[in-house]
Design a protein around this motif. Structure first.
Motif, PDB file in Angstrom:
ATOM      1  N   SER A 108      -0.922  -8.440  -4.206  1.00 49.22           N
ATOM      2  CA  SER A 108      -1.714  -7.800  -5.249  1.00 49.22           C
ATOM      3  C   SER A 108      -0.903  -6.808  -6.053  1.00 49.22           C
ATOM      4  O   SER A 108      -1.216  -6.509  -7.195  1.00 49.22           O
ATOM      5  N   ASN A 123      -0.752  -3.614  -5.626  1.00 55.95           N
ATOM      6  CA  ASN A 123      -1.388  -2.307  -5.760  1.00 55.95           C
ATOM      7  C   ASN A 123      -0.838  -1.338  -4.717  1.00 55.95           C
ATOM      8  O   ASN A 123      -1.542  -0.843  -3.853  1.00 55.95           O
ATOM      9  N   THR A 150      -3.685 -11.242  -2.189  1.00 60.58           N
ATOM     10  CA  THR A 150      -4.769 -11.904  -2.912  1.00 60.58           C
ATOM     11  C   THR A 150      -4.788 -13.363  -2.476  1.00 60.58           C
ATOM     12  O   THR A 150      -3.785 -14.059  -2.574  1.00 60.58           O
ATOM     13  N   SER A 186      -9.578 -10.479  -2.880  1.00 61.65           N
ATOM     14  CA  SER A 186      -8.568  -9.457  -2.601  1.00 61.65           C
ATOM     15  C   SER A 186      -9.250  -8.185  -2.115  1.00 61.65           C
ATOM     16  O   SER A 186     -10.433  -7.938  -2.385  1.00 61.65           O
ATOM     17  N   SER A 219      -8.631  -3.808  -1.649  1.00 61.72           N
ATOM     18  CA  SER A 219      -7.847  -2.701  -2.202  1.00 61.72           C
ATOM     19  C   SER A 219      -8.550  -1.385  -1.905  1.00 61.72           C
ATOM     20  O   SER A 219      -9.689  -1.358  -1.421  1.00 61.72           O
ATOM     21  N   THR A 271     -12.385  -1.894  -1.095  1.00 64.28           N
ATOM     22  CA  THR A 271     -13.125  -2.620  -2.128  1.00 64.28           C
ATOM     23  C   THR A 271     -12.787  -4.101  -2.035  1.00 64.28           C
ATOM     24  O   THR A 271     -11.612  -4.478  -1.948  1.00 64.28           O
ATOM     25  N   LYS A 305     -12.861  -7.613  -3.955  1.00 59.79           N
ATOM     26  CA  LYS A 305     -12.949  -8.157  -5.312  1.00 59.79           C
ATOM     27  C   LYS A 305     -12.982  -9.675  -5.260  1.00 59.79           C
ATOM     28  O   LYS A 305     -12.106 -10.308  -4.673  1.00 59.79           O
ATOM     29  N   SER A 348     -12.906 -12.867  -7.746  1.00 62.61           N
ATOM     30  CA  SER A 348     -12.649 -13.352  -9.103  1.00 62.61           C
ATOM     31  C   SER A 348     -13.031 -14.825  -9.179  1.00 62.61           C
ATOM     32  O   SER A 348     -12.519 -15.646  -8.407  1.00 62.61           O
ATOM     33  N   ARG A 398     -15.659 -14.404 -14.611  1.00 61.09           N
ATOM     34  CA  ARG A 398     -15.952 -13.003 -14.347  1.00 61.09           C
ATOM     35  C   ARG A 398     -15.535 -12.647 -12.920  1.00 61.09           C
ATOM     36  O   ARG A 398     -15.228 -13.513 -12.094  1.00 61.09           O
ATOM     37  N   SER A 399     -15.531 -11.358 -12.610  1.00 59.05           N
ATOM     38  CA  SER A 399     -15.208 -10.880 -11.270  1.00 59.05           C
ATOM     39  C   SER A 399     -16.220  -9.828 -10.845  1.00 59.05           C
ATOM     40  O   SER A 399     -16.950  -9.277 -11.672  1.00 59.05           O
ATOM     41  N   LEU A 400     -16.259  -9.552  -9.566  1.00 55.27           N
ATOM     42  CA  LEU A 400     -17.184  -8.565  -9.015  1.00 55.27           C
ATOM     43  C   LEU A 400     -16.459  -7.777  -7.938  1.00 55.27           C
ATOM     44  O   LEU A 400     -15.807  -8.348  -7.065  1.00 55.27           O
ATOM     45  N   SER A 401     -16.584  -6.446  -7.989  1.00 56.77           N
ATOM     46  CA  SER A 401     -15.983  -5.560  -6.983  1.00 56.77           C
ATOM     47  C   SER A 401     -17.100  -4.935  -6.153  1.00 56.77           C
ATOM     48  O   SER A 401     -18.052  -4.369  -6.705  1.00 56.77           O
TER      49      SER A 401
END
Length: 215
Positions: A69, A71, A95, A105, A107, A129, A131, A133, A178-181
């Motif tokens: 990722s 991050n 990811t 993923s 984070s 979190t 995520k 995608s 779209r994505s959602l966290s």
């Protein structure tokens, strides 16, 4: 002498035998045959309407790729090491991509303690979190996602934390492109560092297993 002649006695005859009752028809055999014929006709009609002889199970989505990722700053609390991952698991910072182009993923790792009104209450936890995608071209029902945690060398189950900031799975759909966290937390005692998180985007997807240590 008398001229009367006594007639000879009438010979005894056996009574006529009663008529034989008519033979019974084996209704059970006929009923069974009728049921078989009805089943064959029903099957033929169903095949003619649907064009299929039986329903096929939905294909299972399998994990095909994992990418870092990147991050490093955001995931400073997570410290995954090579010794704590295997060929069938991924680092906490990876990811994971599925063959239908859905990505998962994790984070933002950190620690905390649940409040007096949480479930479970006053429990140390690891927070992060999740995520999702969605590049599959279709919708994903986020309420079908599953998350399971384990911690320590013995693999004890880490309960999900329900508190002010952690409300569980969302009741929504992720549209194509779209994505959602989703903020999540699960039990992690203060003296434990190793964390395993299993995430399935939906019912038909294989679980992606993330492992590593949380500072």
């Amino acid at each position: 002498m008398s001229n009367e002649v006594t007639p000879p006695p009438v010979p005894a005859f056996a009574p006529f035998p009663p008529p034989q009752p008519p033979k019974k028809i084996h209704t059970a055999v006929i009923a069974c045959s009728a049921a078989v014929v009805a089943a064959i006709l029903a099957s033929a009609i169903t095949m003619g309407v649907t064009g299929k002889s039986e329903a096929k199970p939905a294909p299972t989505v399998t994990v095909t790729e994992a990418a870092s990722s990147g991050n490093d700053t955001e995931d400073a609390a997570a410290d995954p090491t090579d010794e704590e991952t295997s060929s069938d698991s991924y680092s906490l910072n990876d990811t994971v991509s599925y063959e239908n182009d859905v990505e998962v993923s994790l984070s933002g790792f950190g620690r905390g303690t649940s409040s007096d009104y949480a479930e479970p209450e006053n429990t140390p936890y690891a927070k992060f979190t999740i995520k999702i995608s969605n590049n599959s071209g279709g919708k994903i029902d986020a309420s079908q996602m599953s998350v399971n945690c384990a911690y320590g060398d013995e693999g004890k189950e880490g309960e999900a934390i329900y508190d002010d900031d952690f409300g569980g799975l969302p009741d929504t759909r992720i549209l194509a492109g779209r994505s959602l966290s989703v903020p999540w937390a699960c039990e992690l005692p203060k003296n434990e560092k190793f964390l395993q998180v299993e995430v399935s985007p939906d019912y038909d997807s294989e679980a992606a297993i993330f492992t590593g240590t949380v500072k």
